[in-house]
Structures are given as C-alpha cells and as structure tokens.
Motif scaffolding. Sequence first.
Motif, PDB file in Angstrom:
ATOM      1  N   GLU A  38       0.889  -0.968   0.007  1.00 59.39           N
ATOM      2  CA  GLU A  38      -0.116  -0.101   0.111  1.00 59.39           C
ATOM      3  C   GLU A  38       0.823   1.163   0.064  1.00 59.39           C
ATOM      4  N   GLN A  39       1.982   1.099   0.752  1.00 63.31           N
ATOM      5  CA  GLN A  39       2.803   2.455   0.903  1.00 63.31           C
ATOM      6  C   GLN A  39       3.587   2.440  -0.231  1.00 63.31           C
ATOM      7  N   HIS A  40       4.021   1.485  -0.896  1.00 58.16           N
ATOM      8  CA  HIS A  40       5.084   1.367  -2.104  1.00 58.16           C
ATOM      9  C   HIS A  40       4.508   0.389  -3.227  1.00 58.16           C
ATOM     10  N   PRO A  41       3.380   1.102  -3.944  1.00 53.47           N
ATOM     11  CA  PRO A  41       2.620   0.104  -5.014  1.00 53.47           C
ATOM     12  C   PRO A  41       3.736  -0.453  -6.191  1.00 53.47           C
ATOM     13  N   GLY A  42       4.854   0.064  -5.976  1.00 53.47           N
ATOM     14  CA  GLY A  42       5.718  -0.348  -7.265  1.00 53.47           C
ATOM     15  C   GLY A  42       6.428  -1.618  -6.639  1.00 53.47           C
ATOM     16  N   TRP A  43       6.101  -2.198  -5.546  1.00 52.41           N
ATOM     17  CA  TRP A  43       6.895  -3.204  -4.746  1.00 52.41           C
ATOM     18  C   TRP A  43       5.812  -4.356  -4.938  1.00 52.41           C
ATOM     19  N   ARG A  44       4.721  -4.146  -5.453  1.00 54.09           N
ATOM     20  CA  ARG A  44       3.739  -5.085  -5.452  1.00 54.09           C
ATOM     21  C   ARG A  44       3.893  -6.416  -6.331  1.00 54.09           C
ATOM     22  N   HIS A  45       4.523  -6.394  -7.372  1.00 53.54           N
ATOM     23  CA  HIS A  45       4.761  -7.619  -8.077  1.00 53.54           C
ATOM     24  C   HIS A  45       5.997  -8.324  -7.478  1.00 53.54           C
ATOM     25  N   GLU A  46       6.828  -7.656  -7.126  1.00 58.40           N
ATOM     26  CA  GLU A  46       8.134  -8.461  -6.237  1.00 58.40           C
ATOM     27  C   GLU A  46       7.632  -9.185  -5.002  1.00 58.40           C
ATOM     28  N   LEU A  47       6.760  -8.523  -4.113  1.00 59.66           N
ATOM     29  CA  LEU A  47       6.564  -9.029  -2.781  1.00 59.66           C
ATOM     30  C   LEU A  47       5.317 -10.100  -2.674  1.00 59.66           C
ATOM     31  N   LEU A  48       4.676 -10.142  -3.893  1.00 54.46           N
ATOM     32  CA  LEU A  48       3.598 -10.982  -4.184  1.00 54.46           C
ATOM     33  C   LEU A  48       4.236 -12.282  -4.792  1.00 54.46           C
ATOM     34  N   GLU A  49       5.334 -12.349  -5.274  1.00 52.47           N
ATOM     35  CA  GLU A  49       5.770 -13.382  -6.266  1.00 52.47           C
ATOM     36  C   GLU A  49       5.820 -14.736  -5.277  1.00 52.47           C
ATOM     37  N   LYS A  50       5.210 -15.793  -5.794  1.00 55.12           N
ATOM     38  CA  LYS A  50       4.858 -17.121  -5.061  1.00 55.12           C
ATOM     39  C   LYS A  50       6.044 -17.585  -4.297  1.00 55.12           C
ATOM     40  N   ASP A  51       7.365 -17.257  -4.741  1.00 56.25           N
ATOM     41  CA  ASP A  51       8.537 -18.003  -4.217  1.00 56.25           C
ATOM     42  C   ASP A  51       9.207 -17.172  -3.178  1.00 56.25           C
ATOM     43  N   VAL A  52       8.764 -15.959  -2.885  1.00 56.54           N
ATOM     44  CA  VAL A  52       9.266 -15.130  -1.980  1.00 56.54           C
ATOM     45  C   VAL A  52       9.242 -15.531  -0.337  1.00 56.54           C
ATOM     46  N   LEU A  53      10.326 -15.791   0.277  1.00 57.14           N
ATOM     47  CA  LEU A  53      10.207 -16.377   1.593  1.00 57.14           C
ATOM     48  C   LEU A  53      10.173 -15.344   2.496  1.00 57.14           C
ATOM     49  N   CYS A  54       9.731 -15.685   3.697  1.00 61.35           N
ATOM     50  CA  CYS A  54       9.702 -14.853   5.064  1.00 61.35           C
ATOM     51  C   CYS A  54      10.314 -15.794   6.174  1.00 61.35           C
ATOM     52  N   ALA A  55      10.854 -14.951   6.974  1.00 59.33           N
ATOM     53  CA  ALA A  55      11.375 -15.208   8.178  1.00 59.33           C
ATOM     54  C   ALA A  55      11.341 -14.576   9.382  1.00 59.33           C
ATOM     55  N   LYS A  56      10.751 -14.664  10.542  1.00 59.02           N
ATOM     56  CA  LYS A  56      10.367 -13.763  11.633  1.00 59.02           C
ATOM     57  C   LYS A  56      11.469 -14.220  12.787  1.00 59.02           C
ATOM     58  N   ASN A  57      12.221 -13.135  12.987  1.00 62.83           N
ATOM     59  CA  ASN A  57      13.137 -13.510  14.030  1.00 62.83           C
ATOM     60  C   ASN A  57      14.083 -14.613  13.991  1.00 62.83           C
ATOM     61  N   PHE A  58      14.605 -14.769  12.554  1.00 59.71           N
ATOM     62  CA  PHE A  58      15.413 -15.697  12.001  1.00 59.71           C
ATOM     63  C   PHE A  58      14.835 -17.272  11.932  1.00 59.71           C
ATOM     64  N   VAL A  59      13.845 -17.250  11.692  1.00 62.73           N
ATOM     65  CA  VAL A  59      12.864 -18.741  11.564  1.00 62.73           C
ATOM     66  C   VAL A  59      11.824 -18.414  10.417  1.00 62.73           C
ATOM     67  N   PHE A  60      11.920 -19.232   9.618  1.00 60.46           N
ATOM     68  CA  PHE A  60      10.961 -19.395   8.424  1.00 60.46           C
ATOM     69  C   PHE A  60       9.610 -19.442   9.153  1.00 60.46           C
ATOM     70  N   VAL A  61       8.674 -18.608   8.320  1.00 58.91           N
ATOM     71  CA  VAL A  61       7.460 -18.565   8.849  1.00 58.91           C
ATOM     72  C   VAL A  61       6.389 -18.678   7.712  1.00 58.91           C
ATOM     73  N   ASP A  62       5.191 -18.594   7.846  1.00 63.64           N
ATOM     74  CA  ASP A  62       4.269 -18.359   6.351  1.00 63.64           C
ATOM     75  C   ASP A  62       3.466 -17.184   6.721  1.00 63.64           C
ATOM     76  N   LEU A  63       2.711 -16.631   5.855  1.00 62.62           N
ATOM     77  CA  LEU A  63       1.863 -15.294   5.741  1.00 62.62           C
ATOM     78  C   LEU A  63       1.086 -15.245   7.085  1.00 62.62           C
ATOM     79  N   GLN A  64       0.710 -16.163   7.454  1.00 59.65           N
ATOM     80  CA  GLN A  64      -0.472 -16.112   8.726  1.00 59.65           C
ATOM     81  C   GLN A  64       0.301 -15.918  10.192  1.00 59.65           C
TER      82      GLN A  64
END
Length: 82
Positions: A38-64
């Motif tokens: 929402e703050q950076h609409p140009g980032w939409r495509h990159e952040l919504l790619e299905k293979d982008v991974l996320c970690a919280k405090n150095f541990v892999f997590v899902d979007l929920q």
Amino acid sequence: MVKVKFFAALRERLQCAEHSVPVHAGESVAAVRAWLIEQHPGWRHELLEKDVLCAKNFVFVDLQEPVSSGDELAFFPPVTGG
C-alpha cells in the motif's frame, strides 16, 4: 514497529534494504506485506511473487504468522547453494 529487511535480488529490485512498519496486536506477516504494498505500490509484483520467503526473528514462517512490535521480518528469494 516491526523491522523489515530485504535480501539478495529482492533488495536490489526494491532498492531498499530495510524498512520500519507500524503494527497492531494480532496482525500477521500478510498484513505487514499488504501495508508495504500500500505504501509502495511499485513493490507489489516483487512482494507477491509466490517464491518469496519470509522469516520472523530468523525462523522461516508463513504469511499467517502473527507479528509483534519489536519483531524482525526478512523477505528474500529462494536460497540456492553450490
């Protein structure tokens, strides 16, 4: 606030290494990602790619995964090694 870091090619494509995001109790990684888009609409495509991974405090997590103030999130493309 949650500290969000971007790594590898994702950091290069977004031209951003780190961003602070305000969070409220009960919000998820998906909500943080939505706020970034929402703050950076140009980032939409990159952040919504299905293979982008996320970690919280150095541990892999899902979007929920819930986030709290003081957490660190990291978004990055799949890691390959050799």
